[in-house]
Each structure stands twice: as C-alpha cells, then as structure tokens.
Write an enzyme that holds these catalytic residues in place. Structure first.
Site, short mmCIF file in Angstrom:
data_model
loop_
_atom_site.label_atom_id
_atom_site.label_comp_id
_atom_site.label_asym_id
_atom_site.label_seq_id
_atom_site.Cartn_x
_atom_site.Cartn_y
_atom_site.Cartn_z
N TYR A 1 0.82 -1.21 0.00
CA TYR A 1 0.00 0.00 0.00
C TYR A 1 0.86 1.27 0.00
O TYR A 1 0.53 2.24 -0.69
CB TYR A 1 -1.02 -0.01 1.15
CG TYR A 1 -2.21 -0.87 0.77
CD1 TYR A 1 -3.18 -0.37 -0.09
CD2 TYR A 1 -2.31 -2.18 1.20
CE1 TYR A 1 -4.24 -1.16 -0.51
CE2 TYR A 1 -3.37 -2.98 0.80
CZ TYR A 1 -4.33 -2.46 -0.05
OH TYR A 1 -5.38 -3.24 -0.47
N ASN B 1 -12.60 -2.25 -23.39
CA ASN B 1 -11.47 -2.99 -22.80
C ASN B 1 -10.59 -3.48 -23.95
O ASN B 1 -11.11 -3.86 -24.99
CB ASN B 1 -12.02 -4.19 -21.98
CG ASN B 1 -11.02 -4.73 -20.98
OD1 ASN B 1 -9.88 -5.05 -21.32
ND2 ASN B 1 -11.45 -4.86 -19.73
N CYS C 1 -4.18 4.34 20.60
CA CYS C 1 -4.32 3.01 21.21
C CYS C 1 -3.18 2.06 20.85
O CYS C 1 -3.14 0.93 21.36
CB CYS C 1 -5.67 2.39 20.85
SG CYS C 1 -5.75 1.80 19.16
N CYS D 1 -9.29 1.53 17.33
CA CYS D 1 -10.26 2.54 17.79
C CYS D 1 -10.89 3.32 16.65
O CYS D 1 -11.78 4.15 16.89
CB CYS D 1 -9.58 3.50 18.77
SG CYS D 1 -8.37 4.59 17.97
N ASP E 1 -8.08 5.27 -6.32
CA ASP E 1 -7.01 6.25 -6.56
C ASP E 1 -7.47 7.70 -6.66
O ASP E 1 -6.64 8.61 -6.82
CB ASP E 1 -6.23 5.86 -7.84
CG ASP E 1 -7.13 5.72 -9.06
OD1 ASP E 1 -8.19 6.38 -9.13
OD2 ASP E 1 -6.77 4.94 -9.96
N GLN F 1 -14.43 1.05 -9.00
CA GLN F 1 -13.81 0.10 -8.07
C GLN F 1 -12.43 0.61 -7.67
O GLN F 1 -11.77 0.03 -6.82
CB GLN F 1 -13.66 -1.27 -8.75
CG GLN F 1 -14.96 -1.89 -9.19
CD GLN F 1 -14.71 -3.04 -10.15
OE1 GLN F 1 -14.50 -4.18 -9.74
NE2 GLN F 1 -14.73 -2.76 -11.44
N ASN F 2 -11.99 1.71 -8.31
CA ASN F 2 -10.63 2.21 -8.06
C ASN F 2 -10.60 3.03 -6.77
O ASN F 2 -11.56 3.68 -6.41
CB ASN F 2 -10.14 3.06 -9.23
CG ASN F 2 -10.11 2.27 -10.52
OD1 ASN F 2 -10.16 1.03 -10.48
ND2 ASN F 2 -10.06 2.93 -11.65
N CYS G 1 -1.28 3.52 15.80
CA CYS G 1 -2.22 4.54 16.26
C CYS G 1 -1.63 5.28 17.47
O CYS G 1 -1.14 4.65 18.40
CB CYS G 1 -3.53 3.87 16.63
SG CYS G 1 -4.78 5.00 17.26
N HIS H 1 -14.84 0.54 -3.49
CA HIS H 1 -13.78 -0.16 -2.76
C HIS H 1 -12.93 0.78 -1.90
O HIS H 1 -11.79 0.45 -1.57
CB HIS H 1 -12.90 -0.97 -3.73
CG HIS H 1 -13.63 -2.14 -4.34
ND1 HIS H 1 -13.19 -2.81 -5.46
CD2 HIS H 1 -14.77 -2.77 -3.96
CE1 HIS H 1 -14.03 -3.79 -5.75
NE2 HIS H 1 -15.01 -3.78 -4.86
#
Ligand code: BJW
Ligand code: ZN
Length: 252
Positions: free
Chosen positions: A68, A215, A152, A131, A105, A102-103, A149, A120
C-alpha cells in the site's frame, strides 16, 4: 457509423437521459497505475487475494503495508489521463450521469467528475483497526513500516475494501440505483470478476440498459454486452465524447 462507433450506439446515446460509467483498474493504467491482474513487476508475483485481505494483513502486516505504501506513492504522483477527463466531460452532456468506480485512486474526482461512487474505498484515507481514529497519508507515510495509532497503539490500515469485507452500504445502494436508472451502461477497464461490483452490469442490463464494454481484452462480461469496443479507455472515451457532440450538432 460515425468513426468507430455504430449508429445504434450513437442513437442510444442521443436518446439517453441517464448514462452510468462503471470503471476498474484499466482506466488508470494509462496514468501509470498498475492493474491487479496480468501485469509485470514485483507485485505481479502476488495475487490480489493474497494481499488485499484482513487475514493477509494480520499474517504479514509489513508486506501488505509495503504494497500500500508503494501504491500510495505512485498514486500521489500520477495524473488523470484523457479517459478520466472524457468521463468528466460526458457528465455535462446528460441529465443523469454517474461514475461507479472500483478504483481507490481518486483520479475520477481529480479529473473533475462530480458524481463518483467509490465501491472499494479510497487510498488517501486510513484508519486504526483498534479505535477507528482516522489518519492522513502524510501522517502514515511519515512513520517507518506499519503505522501505529497514537491513541491506542494498534495498527493503522488503508480505508479500502478487502476480500471478505462488506462494501460501504450507501455507496453500494447509490451504485445499484445508478445501474438501474441507466439507459446506457459503460463497463470500462475492469476484468469483471470481483463481486458484488461485477454484478452491476448485469443488474443494469436486466433493468433495460444498453450495455457497452470498453477494454483491450475480452472479459466474462463481453458475451452479455450489446457492444464490445476493443481498445484502451484513454483512446476510446475521448473519441466517444467527440462523436456524441458531433451527433448532437451536425456539421455543415
Ligand atoms: C484496460 C487497460 C486500458 C488494461 N484501458 N482497460 C466466489 C464467487 C463469487 C464471489 C466470491 C467467491 N469467493 C469469494 C467471493 C467474494 C469476493 C470475490 O468477488 N472474489 C472473487 C475474486 C471470486 N468478494 C469480496 O470479498 C467482496 N466483499 C464481499 O463479497 O462482501 C460480502 C461478504 C462479506 C463477508 C463474508 C462474505 C461475504 C469485497 C471485494 C473487495 C475487492 N478489493 C480489491 C482491493 C481494493 C483495495 C486496493 O485497491 O488495494 O479491489 S481487489 C481488486 O480487484 C480491487 C479492484 O477494485 C478489484 C477489481 O479489479 P479490476 O478493477 O477489475 O482490475 P483488474 O486488474 O482485474 O482488471 C483490469 C482490466 O483492465 C483488465 O480487464 C484489462 O484488460 C483492462 N485494461 N489496460 C482499458 N488502458
Ligand atoms: Zn487506535
């Protein structure tokens, strides 16, 4: 036939009150954001199912976070492409228009689309799994490795929908309504294999929409589509906007 588009498609678009565009990773490919399936690079060794789940995050948080963090950095640097821009222009041509994406970005909004349903989630947001406290990308990327975090001490995750998780209810309900309301439904740059999102073209068609797929490759949707426009979204969508405008205001 006007350019590469059939008279039937242009006729449907001339009569349409409502057009819905359903987009997947392919729409951002020409901005430089890699798709999930069928690409090269180090992440192609992993299936999305092996990275995009709470199980994967619990088992191997460093690996999932690194994926990510890598994508956050790419997405922060890229720009919307002519396909995103064409969808923002198309919104102004119809009484009703929605982008269902569905992106994660944010490129549709950055291109100027106003009505965008994000099924998504959005990679610009993050939250604590303990939390729920929210964190910006600047805050999480400033930490080394999996961010913790400050309230917590639990791990912070991206605000995206992983396998086995429910889609955000309001976005889903709005998307179903946009699919059911559509006179023309465009399915663009998605492999159409991840549910429940992949059921939206079918829902739309059952409600009477003219179903168009854009596509470079055929997908499981191609057989039920009324038209398959083979090519990339950054090529086809600007031509489609031009063809709609020209059909509405005939030249000469
Ligand atoms: C171009 C192009 C160019 C290239 N121009 N085009 C068995 C049957 C049915 C369902 C299931 C099942 N087993 C499990 C499920 C459920 C599961 C699912 O669908 N799995 C399937 C894989 C089988 N779904 C879920 O778990 C969903 N939740 C759910 O069902 O909740 C209910 C529930 C809850 C609890 C218990 C039980 C039920 C959640 C799904 C979440 C998906 N999340 C991800 C990650 C998001 C965060 C992130 O980005 O990291 O979403 S996975 C990934 O796939 C991402 C995408 O949005 C999604 C779809 O991918 P997409 O966009 O189609 O990309 P690609 O790469 O697949 O395709 C790109 C396409 O572009 C290709 O066709 C190219 O040809 C094309 N292209 N260049 C135009 N220039
Ligand atoms: Zn917390």
């Amino acid at each position: 036939m006007r350019g590469r588009f059939s008279d039937r498609l242009l006729g449907k678009l001339m009569e349409a009150d409502w057009v819905t565009a359903f987009t997947g990773a392919g729409v951002s490919a020409e901005s430089g954001v890699p798709t999930f399936r069928g690409t090269g690079g180090i992440w192609a060794r992993f299936k999305p199912e092996e990275l995009a789940s709470m199980d994967a995050f619990m088992r191997n948080p460093d690996l999932v976070w690194e994926w990510y963090a890598h994508r956050k950095r790419i997405i922060a640097e890229v720009q919307p492409n002519p396909g995103h821009v064409a969808l923002a222009q198309m919104e102004l041509l119809f009484a009703g228009f929605a982008v269902i994406t569905q992106n994660i970005d944010n490129l549709h909004r950055r291109a100027g689309s106003a009505t965008v349903h994000e099924l998504h989630g959005n990679i610009e947001r993050n939250y604590c799994i303990g939390c729920g406290r929210r964190y910006s990308n600047a805050e999480v990327l400033a930490q080394k490795g999996v961010p913790r975090c400050t309230e917590c001490g639990k791990a912070v995750r991206p605000d995206v929908v992983w396998f086995g998780e429910q889609l955000p209810l309001e976005e889903w309900e709005r998307s179903v309504r946009a699919a059911q309301s559509a006179d023309v439904f465009l399915s663009i740059g998605t492999s159409g294999i991840v549910y429940p999102a992949a059921s939206l073209p079918q829902i739309s068609r059952r409600s009477g929409a003219y179903l168009v797929e854009i596509n470079p490759e055929p997908t499981p949707l191609t057989d039920i589509a009324d038209e398959f426009l083979q090519g990339t979204s950054a090529t086809i969508l600007p031509l489609l906007v031009k063809a709609i405008e020209e059909t509405r205001t005939p030249q000469g």
